[in-house]
Scaffold this active site. Structure first.
Site, PDB file in Angstrom:
ATOM      1  N   GLU A  28      38.437 -40.296  49.471  1.00  0.00           N
ATOM      2  CA  GLU A  28      37.364 -39.732  48.675  1.00  0.00           C
ATOM      3  C   GLU A  28      36.074 -40.479  48.930  1.00  0.00           C
ATOM      4  O   GLU A  28      36.066 -41.640  49.341  1.00  0.00           O
ATOM      5  CB  GLU A  28      37.712 -39.757  47.193  1.00  0.00           C
ATOM      6  N   GLY A  29      34.962 -39.756  48.710  1.00  0.00           N
ATOM      7  CA  GLY A  29      33.634 -40.340  48.843  1.00  0.00           C
ATOM      8  C   GLY A  29      32.863 -40.138  47.562  1.00  0.00           C
ATOM      9  O   GLY A  29      33.439 -39.874  46.497  1.00  0.00           O
ATOM     10  N   GLY A  30      31.534 -40.224  47.659  1.00  0.00           N
ATOM     11  CA  GLY A  30      30.713 -40.097  46.469  1.00  0.00           C
ATOM     12  C   GLY A  30      30.752 -38.706  45.856  1.00  0.00           C
ATOM     13  O   GLY A  30      30.755 -38.567  44.622  1.00  0.00           O
ATOM     14  N   PHE A  31      30.789 -37.679  46.693  1.00  0.00           N
ATOM     15  CA  PHE A  31      30.713 -36.309  46.188  1.00  0.00           C
ATOM     16  C   PHE A  31      31.794 -35.406  46.769  1.00  0.00           C
ATOM     17  O   PHE A  31      31.683 -34.182  46.720  1.00  0.00           O
ATOM     18  CB  PHE A  31      29.328 -35.710  46.479  1.00  0.00           C
ATOM     19  N   VAL A  34      39.465 -35.640  49.666  1.00  0.00           N
ATOM     20  CA  VAL A  34      40.312 -34.916  50.612  1.00  0.00           C
ATOM     21  C   VAL A  34      41.770 -35.106  50.226  1.00  0.00           C
ATOM     22  O   VAL A  34      42.226 -36.230  50.007  1.00  0.00           O
ATOM     23  CB  VAL A  34      40.081 -35.411  52.056  1.00  0.00           C
ATOM     24  N   ASP A 148      25.213 -37.672  62.335  1.00  0.00           N
ATOM     25  CA  ASP A 148      25.990 -38.724  61.663  1.00  0.00           C
ATOM     26  C   ASP A 148      27.231 -39.056  62.479  1.00  0.00           C
ATOM     27  O   ASP A 148      28.341 -39.154  61.955  1.00  0.00           O
ATOM     28  CB  ASP A 148      26.365 -38.305  60.240  1.00  0.00           C
TER      29      ASP A 148
END
Length: 305
Positions: A28-31, A34, A148
């Site tokens: 998981e990330g900030g927003f 998975v 990116d």
């Protein structure tokens, strides 16, 4: 979006009338986060990426990532299997169903080798880099740039072929900047969407009259090559120490002395990491350089640190 989705009981979801069993969280990330899911219709595993959308702009950004995936059908770009937008109270979630590659990312592979005290052999570096370049060339030929590119955004399949992923930061390859206001907009966007230790120098301080083009990706590609050669990105440690990456990238890159890699590979690395973007090669030239380098003998595959 034309892709109905519902959340059902017993840890399953339905996308396009196909049910998927939720297995466990992959990351998981900030927003976004998975999950690993299994298709009950085919027994295959997938990665279900859920992007949290707080407002209309977030939904547009998520749909942009979907659109970027749908532009490409290439063995070195991660395909999108299905997608949907689902309401979650006052918010929405964009759901992207992607293939699951159990080997994980290029960064995980680099870390694993580093932990074992070995460097990646040149022959393998060339093969992986060539696949990354083929995917990147396809993106550039469509008039886009990834923006990116980094080892955590490159997956490896069972055949050691790389697949580019996380296309949410992609935008048009050529961006014309006409004034200081536009320059600041691009600079702020890059600060949010382009990972600092792999970000091209021209994105740290955007000039008020300039053209940003796809060669920002060539700088990031060089950082990936450096990472495969030396076990970490050229500016990873600078960032971790809290020093200025923006200042560091303005200086000429010094390649660590070593006897593992050919002068030709070191020259390729140096050519990609030129501070002036106008002196950086386009992807076609990088591929030509790459294909001219002869693979190293297999006997040099496991050089100890």
């Amino acid at each position: 979006m034309g892709h109905a989705l519902c959340t059902c009981s017993r840890g399953t979801v339905t996308i396009n009338n196909k049910r998927y069993l939720l297995i466990h969280r992959l990351g998981e990330g900030g927003f976004s986060y998975v999950d690993l899911v299994e298709g009950l219709h085919d027994g295959h595993f997938y990665a279900l990426k859920r992007i949290i959308c707080h407002d209309k702009d977030d939904r547009q950004d998520a749909m942009h990532e979907v659109d970027m995936h749908l532009l490409f059908d290439h063995p070195n770009i991660l395909p999108l299997c299905a997608h949907a937008m689902v309401e979650r109270g006052s918010k929405h979630e964009a759901w992207l169903l992607l293939p699951y590659l159990k080997r994980g990312t290029l960064w995980q592979e680099v870390e694993a080798l580093r932990d074992k005290g070995v460097f990646m052999p040149e022959e393998r570096i060339l093969a992986i880099l060539h696949g990354i370049c083929r995917g990147l060339q396809t993106i550039h030929n469509k008039g886009y740039a990834h923006r990116d590119l980094k080892p955590t955004n490159v997956l490896l399949d069972d055949d050691d072929q790389p697949l580019l992923m996380d296309l949410g930061s992609m935008n048009h390859a050529r961006i014309e900047v006409l004034n200081s206001r536009q320059a600041m907009v691009i600079q702020d966007w890059a600060a949010q969407r382009c990972t600092i230790s792999y970000r091209a120098p021209e994105l740290f301080t955007v000039e008020r009259e300039c053209i940003i083009d796809e060669r920002t990706d060539i700088w990031s590609l060089g950082c990936i090559l450096y990472c495969m050669m030396f076990g970490e990105g050229p500016y990873d440690m600078i960032f971790q120490k809290g020093d200025s990456v923006a200042l560091a990238v303005q200086n000429h890159l010094i390649v660590p002395q070593n006897t593992r890699y050919s002068p030709a590979l070191e020259h390729l690395l140096s050519s990609t990491m030129v501070v002036n973007p106008q002196e950086r090669p386009y992807i076609a030239n990088v591929i030509c350089q790459l294909e001219a380098i002869q693979p190293t003998p297999s006997g040099q595959d496991t050089t100890r640190i």
